[in-house]
Design a protein around this motif. Sequence first.
Motif, PDB file in Angstrom:
ATOM      1  N   LYS A   1      -6.097   3.064  -6.305  1.00 30.97           N
ATOM      2  CA  LYS A   1      -6.606   3.171  -4.938  1.00 30.97           C
ATOM      3  C   LYS A   1      -7.114   1.849  -4.380  1.00 30.97           C
ATOM      4  O   LYS A   1      -7.170   1.662  -3.163  1.00 30.97           O
ATOM      5  CB  LYS A   1      -7.687   4.251  -4.868  1.00 30.97           C
ATOM      6  CG  LYS A   1      -7.097   5.661  -4.966  1.00 30.97           C
ATOM      7  CD  LYS A   1      -8.117   6.742  -4.695  1.00 30.97           C
ATOM      8  CE  LYS A   1      -7.447   8.110  -4.683  1.00 30.97           C
ATOM      9  NZ  LYS A   1      -8.382   9.208  -4.386  1.00 30.97           N
TER      10      LYS A   1
ATOM     11  N   GLU B   1       0.815  -1.214   0.000  1.00 29.71           N
ATOM     12  CA  GLU B   1       0.000   0.000   0.000  1.00 29.71           C
ATOM     13  C   GLU B   1       0.849   1.265   0.000  1.00 29.71           C
ATOM     14  O   GLU B   1       0.326   2.363  -0.187  1.00 29.71           O
ATOM     15  CB  GLU B   1      -0.935   0.002   1.216  1.00 29.71           C
ATOM     16  CG  GLU B   1      -1.868  -1.194   1.275  1.00 29.71           C
ATOM     17  CD  GLU B   1      -2.871  -1.096   2.407  1.00 29.71           C
ATOM     18  OE1 GLU B   1      -3.527  -0.031   2.511  1.00 29.71           O
ATOM     19  OE2 GLU B   1      -3.013  -2.052   3.178  1.00 29.71           O
TER      20      GLU B   1
ATOM     21  N   MET C   1      -4.387   2.315   3.818  1.00 32.79           N
ATOM     22  CA  MET C   1      -3.743   3.622   3.796  1.00 32.79           C
ATOM     23  C   MET C   1      -4.786   4.713   3.577  1.00 32.79           C
ATOM     24  O   MET C   1      -4.741   5.775   4.233  1.00 32.79           O
ATOM     25  CB  MET C   1      -2.679   3.681   2.696  1.00 32.79           C
ATOM     26  CG  MET C   1      -1.858   4.962   2.690  1.00 32.79           C
ATOM     27  SD  MET C   1      -0.840   5.144   4.162  1.00 32.79           S
ATOM     28  CE  MET C   1       0.557   4.107   3.697  1.00 32.79           C
ATOM     29  N   LEU C   2      -5.742   4.459   2.685  1.00 36.64           N
ATOM     30  CA  LEU C   2      -6.808   5.431   2.454  1.00 36.64           C
ATOM     31  C   LEU C   2      -7.696   5.567   3.688  1.00 36.64           C
ATOM     32  O   LEU C   2      -8.158   6.672   4.010  1.00 36.64           O
ATOM     33  CB  LEU C   2      -7.650   5.004   1.249  1.00 36.64           C
ATOM     34  CG  LEU C   2      -6.967   5.136  -0.116  1.00 36.64           C
ATOM     35  CD1 LEU C   2      -7.857   4.583  -1.216  1.00 36.64           C
ATOM     36  CD2 LEU C   2      -6.623   6.592  -0.403  1.00 36.64           C
TER      37      LEU C   2
ATOM     38  N   TRP D   1      -2.080   5.979  -3.095  1.00 38.72           N
ATOM     39  CA  TRP D   1      -3.122   6.744  -2.408  1.00 38.72           C
ATOM     40  C   TRP D   1      -3.473   8.033  -3.146  1.00 38.72           C
ATOM     41  O   TRP D   1      -4.507   8.654  -2.861  1.00 38.72           O
ATOM     42  CB  TRP D   1      -2.656   7.071  -0.986  1.00 38.72           C
ATOM     43  CG  TRP D   1      -1.386   7.859  -0.933  1.00 38.72           C
ATOM     44  CD1 TRP D   1      -1.248   9.210  -0.925  1.00 38.72           C
ATOM     45  CD2 TRP D   1      -0.053   7.330  -0.945  1.00 38.72           C
ATOM     46  NE1 TRP D   1       0.077   9.567  -0.922  1.00 38.72           N
ATOM     47  CE2 TRP D   1       0.832   8.438  -0.920  1.00 38.72           C
ATOM     48  CE3 TRP D   1       0.472   6.046  -0.951  1.00 38.72           C
ATOM     49  CZ2 TRP D   1       2.225   8.277  -0.911  1.00 38.72           C
ATOM     50  CZ3 TRP D   1       1.852   5.895  -0.947  1.00 38.72           C
ATOM     51  CH2 TRP D   1       2.712   6.991  -0.919  1.00 38.72           C
ATOM     52  N   ASN D   2      -2.624   8.446  -4.101  1.00 41.65           N
ATOM     53  CA  ASN D   2      -2.876   9.672  -4.873  1.00 41.65           C
ATOM     54  C   ASN D   2      -3.392   9.391  -6.283  1.00 41.65           C
ATOM     55  O   ASN D   2      -3.676  10.332  -7.023  1.00 41.65           O
ATOM     56  CB  ASN D   2      -1.590  10.505  -4.986  1.00 41.65           C
ATOM     57  CG  ASN D   2      -1.322  11.317  -3.729  1.00 41.65           C
ATOM     58  OD1 ASN D   2      -2.258  11.678  -3.022  1.00 41.65           O
ATOM     59  ND2 ASN D   2      -0.068  11.585  -3.447  1.00 41.65           N
TER      60      ASN D   2
ATOM     61  N   CYS E   1      -4.565   0.086  -2.030  1.00 35.26           N
ATOM     62  CA  CYS E   1      -4.142   0.620  -0.718  1.00 35.26           C
ATOM     63  C   CYS E   1      -5.347   0.988   0.150  1.00 35.26           C
ATOM     64  O   CYS E   1      -5.483   2.135   0.589  1.00 35.26           O
ATOM     65  CB  CYS E   1      -3.224   1.824  -0.895  1.00 35.26           C
ATOM     66  SG  CYS E   1      -3.981   3.190  -1.810  1.00 35.26           S
TER      67      CYS E   1
END
Length: 600
Positions: A399, A387, A405-406, A393-394, A402
């Motif tokens: 997405k 992740e 992480m989000l 995450w960007n 991860c």
Amino acid sequence: MDTGKELFILKAKTKIILTQVFSERDEYQKQVQELQKTLSNVLQEKQQLQEELEEAKTNNKQDLPAPSAADLQTKLADLESTLVQYKKQVVLLQEEVVFWRETYPAVTFTPSSDGPWAEISGENPDTLRSITPLRDRAKPRHQSTGYIISGAVKTATDADNFPSSPRGSSGVQWKRPATPSAQTRVVPSGQLTTTKVSKSSNSNPDEVYTQEGQLKGGTLDCLIGRLASPKAELDYHIKFLLTYRSFCGPEDLLAKLIKLWETAQTLEKYTPRELDVFRLRFVKFLKFWMERHWYDFSEESTTETLQTFINQNIASTLPSSYQNLTQCLNKKLHEKNQKKIVYYMNPPAPVIPVGQITDLLQISTLELARQMSLRDEEIYHSIRPRECMNQAWNKPDLKDTCPNMLRMINRFNLVSAWAQTVIVKEKTLKNRKSLLLKFIKIAQSLRQLHNYHSLMAIIAALESSSVSRLKKTWETIGNQNLNVFEELKELMRSEGNYKNLRMIIKKEDPPTIPYIGVYLSDLTFIEDGNPSRFGDNQEYINYLKMKMLGEVIGEILFYQQERYNLQPVESIQECFDKSEKEALPEKETYKLSLICEPRT
């Protein structure tokens, strides 16, 4: 850098290195003891078989019914072969034990009673620098090669001039001097710049070294091959497993490892001794992978491939290692999804208000901080290395890779929005003052619990335009509370790449929940500043980038090792759920803020 600061950093790194070194040494010692017991059993069985064989020959001569002498002879031959394999393993393992004992004779290692850390003697930075185990231990073959020993160059034309152990003799650090050619290196800032790297005509064309002798990069097959190579750095397999998912999936890695094993059994370049070393290191890596990253084997097909490989290949070549691997595999296959956490002390009694909880003001600030920390902990401990790669995450298309992480990022935003909403929804100055003080005290308690993620979220809420503009409310809380808030802001300030926060976290004992934004900034900086591949055809994977990413990811995982010994309170968690659902977006909170204290 002043000596005191350098000494602090070197000691911290040394503790990590030595903890791993001595843990590995202890593991080898246990394996030696197990093998010696097995050897004793094999010798007894051999003696018994020889007696049976003599008896069978005698009985056959007398024409009496007896086991076939030929069958017993075959069994004895198989047993002799097994005995030879065990003896080889014992010798190799004993050499490993000696290596760990003799590599760091100048350092006193004292295990700590309250954790995996250790005390290290000596206040000389030069002593600690020498502990960094970056060395090339490969023996040269049939070519003249220069080696540096304590700054002096020694040239050898024959492998016999070098130590018989693949690691080199005790106390000697072997390092191949570089042959310059234009390439790139990583400077301390993390950015890439033009320099010269070692890539001589006699070296492996699949790997590239910097001028300092560090591995800069290599092809995928080359990097995987180093996992079982004696010339790899001590922590190479750790960094590899933390970062390999950016260019290779678990199924592909396992397939390439199996191919590596099968190829090694037929290569003529290996002597019998070198093949034994390869096998031992291969099994060691496989076990480490299973123990530390079992989630890589979540697919049933991957697990089946692993099990089949172990049964068909390891069982016949390394019987003792086969037992260790199968025990590890069975344990992982049968253990529950959620490991049971055992604490040596009872958790502190929660502070629960009498009666039904209808308002956050009823709940103690310490207990609010505890329950917030339990929520953050559940998410933080779910983050996996994959992740952290490729700034997933960007990127909307990544997405799905991860989720945790989000969740951690969204958790920060939710706590911040919730705190803002609770304050600006209060229309009376008295209640707003009470809530503002409440959140400052919650921030203090979060600091005491080492929960820097929610602490940063509370600070972000109180510094938001919706809350910071409430001058009349801030004037009512007094200078003492303002000073407390200023101290917390100073700790979490982003200047110097969160210098104050990083320093405090390194000194404190876990459990800790770091502010995840610090690591996201580090990962983004490394990803943006360094290419993932290089070479004319982009054939080389940038190992230096992998190494830098691995250090950041390793620190994230380090704080997942300890958990809070706290008791969840369902009624308070339900109150959180209700309040957080009412959190408003920033535009709405600003409108409410204007109602509380209109512009003048």
